[in-house]
Design an enzyme around this catalytic site. Structure first.
Site, short mmCIF file in Angstrom:
data_model
loop_
_atom_site.label_atom_id
_atom_site.label_comp_id
_atom_site.label_asym_id
_atom_site.label_seq_id
_atom_site.Cartn_x
_atom_site.Cartn_y
_atom_site.Cartn_z
N CYS A 331 0.81 -1.20 0.00
CA CYS A 331 0.00 0.00 0.00
C CYS A 331 0.85 1.25 0.00
O CYS A 331 1.06 1.91 1.02
CB CYS A 331 -0.98 -0.04 1.17
SG CYS A 331 -2.20 -1.32 0.86
N GLU A 332 1.36 1.53 -1.16
CA GLU A 332 2.25 2.64 -1.50
C GLU A 332 2.35 2.54 -3.01
O GLU A 332 2.03 1.51 -3.56
CB GLU A 332 3.67 2.36 -0.98
CG GLU A 332 3.92 2.72 0.44
CD GLU A 332 4.71 3.99 0.60
OE1 GLU A 332 4.94 4.68 -0.43
OE2 GLU A 332 5.07 4.30 1.73
#
Ligand SMILES: *Cc1c(COP(=O)(O)O)cnc(C)c1O
Length: 403
Positions: A331-332
């Site tokens: 989650c980036e």
């Protein structure tokens, strides 16, 4: 070059699961032989920079083929000893460590490479000339294409500036330090032989200040090809030129010096394959994403260094070619590659990243509470599991549940 076949890699993925790192040990020894044969005309020694890949089995293998070891932390030194390297075959090149860590290296009997005047002074004060040392210089040469991995330029924290030679001489004279070697490492991805030769000229000039000198260490940074058309360091040309330069130096000064190198990437990069599975194919308004069961927590080089890794769909190697953006599940922003032509990718297909041996697993983490991958070694056509995949329990290891 003994590249592993698609079929073989698919088999490993099926047997051991993904994501998984695979290292072909025989490719490491092929690289080592190439290096050795390029430098037969000089008195060369090769210290594998094990921060590139430090699985104990890889270290044992590299010990068995006769290379020496370059370590940047005391734990790497201990791993090296555990793998069977004698202290004489270990070079300890740390940066910004405290004196206690240097002292521990000395107690273990390894070669020490000191990279700041403060430690040099402390070491000299404590031990005088009783234990030979090497000094790491910063030659102020910009090498390599990526600022993050260039270490020889003026802003770099590495080494002692060549302009501080007077200060070093003072310390050496006052304490009686025994300077057996001088070192430079200008960074990674140096394709131009001239960068090494320029550095070598600077080192020869510095060498004249140390009468007891035995070797000059030119570090590493040999570039390996990551994609088609990539220029790599011409090792044979470098070997010729370096031998010539050392011969000239010997004629001028009567001194026969050894030349040391610290190849990391050059030895292990191409031996490594990183296999992942395509979890989802996601068509957006702008591109087609392949979302794989991995991310920069397992292979950080594309995100960290903008590195290019060749990718292949090994389960559909003859499928029609399409264009994809390959992303991870972190989650980036987590992109392995934009606009890559791959054989049609279906959910469940295995993709392989090539040249994943160096700074791959070694820089992996548990970010997003994801598990680190397994590692496999292929040696003489046999396959060995050399690291188990993390388990859920590993995430909690060392955590203390206090409430
Ligand atoms: C990282 C490092 C190396 C190896 O660099 P590669 O680009 O992987 O060959 C060699 N010497 C030192 C001191 C290093 O820090």
């Amino acid at each position: 070059m003994s590249y592993l076949s698609n079929e073989y890699l698919v088999q490993i993925a099926q047997e051991y699961g993904t994501p998984v790192y695979v290292y072909n040990a025989n490719q490491i020894s092929e690289q080592y032989e190439k290096l050795k044969s390029a430098f037969t005309k000089c008195n060369a020694r090769f210290f594998y920079a094990c921060k590139a890949l430090s699985n104990i089995n890889i270290l044992k293998y590299i010990e068995s083929i006769g290379a020496s070891l370059d370590c940047v932390s005391i734990n790497e030194v201990k791993l090296g000893l555990r793998a069977g390297f004698t202290p004489e075959r270990i070079l300890f090149t740390p940066n910004c460590v405290d004196f206690a860590e240097i002292d521990e290296g000395k107690q273990l009997g390894v070669n020490l490479n000191i990279d700041n005047i403060s430690i040099l002074e402390q070491f000299g004060t404590k031990y005088g000339g009783s234990y030979p040392i090497c000094i790491r210089f910063n030659p102020h040469i910009m090498g390599g294409g990526n600022y993050k991995i260039s270490t020889g330029h003026i802003d770099s924290k590495f080494g002692i500036s060549i302009h501080q030679i007077r200060h070093i001489e003072r310390v050496v004279k006052s304490t009686g330090l025994n300077v057996a070697g001088i070192h430079m490492h200008t960074g990674s991805d140096i394709k131009d032989v001239n960068v090494f030769l320029q550095g070598l000229e600077v080192m020869f000039e510095i060498a004249t200040h140390f009468p007891a000198l035995k070797f000059i260490d030119l570090g590493s940074g040999f570039k390996v090809p990551y994609q088609e058309g990539d220029v790599q360091t011409d090792i044979n040309l470098l070997g010729e030129k370096v031998a010539e330069a050392f011969k000239n130096y010997q004629q001028e000064t009567g001194k026969e010096l050894e030349v040391w190198f610290e190849p990391g990437k050059y030895l292990v990069s191409e031996s490594g394959y990183f296999i992942v599975k395509a979890n989802v194919i996601k068509q957006t308004t702008a591109t087609v994403f392949v979302g794989v069961n991995s991310g920069f927590n397992h292979l950080i080089r594309p995100m960290f260094y903008d590195a290019y890794h060749r990718i292949k769909n090994i389960s559909n190697a003859n499928g029609s070619e399409r264009i994809y953006t390959v992303v991870g599940n972190i989650c980036e922003t987590d992109t392995f590659a934009w606009d890559r032509t791959l054989n049609e990718v279906r959910e469940g297909d295995f993709l392989v990243f090539y040249n994943a041996g160096a700074y791959g697993f070694e820089m992996s983490s548990n970010f997003n509470s994801r598990l680190k991958p397994a590692e496999i070694m292929v040696l003489d056509d046999k396959t060995y599991l050399i690291r188990k995949r993390d388990s859920f329990e590993d995430l909690l290891k060392n955590q203390l549940e206090v409430i």
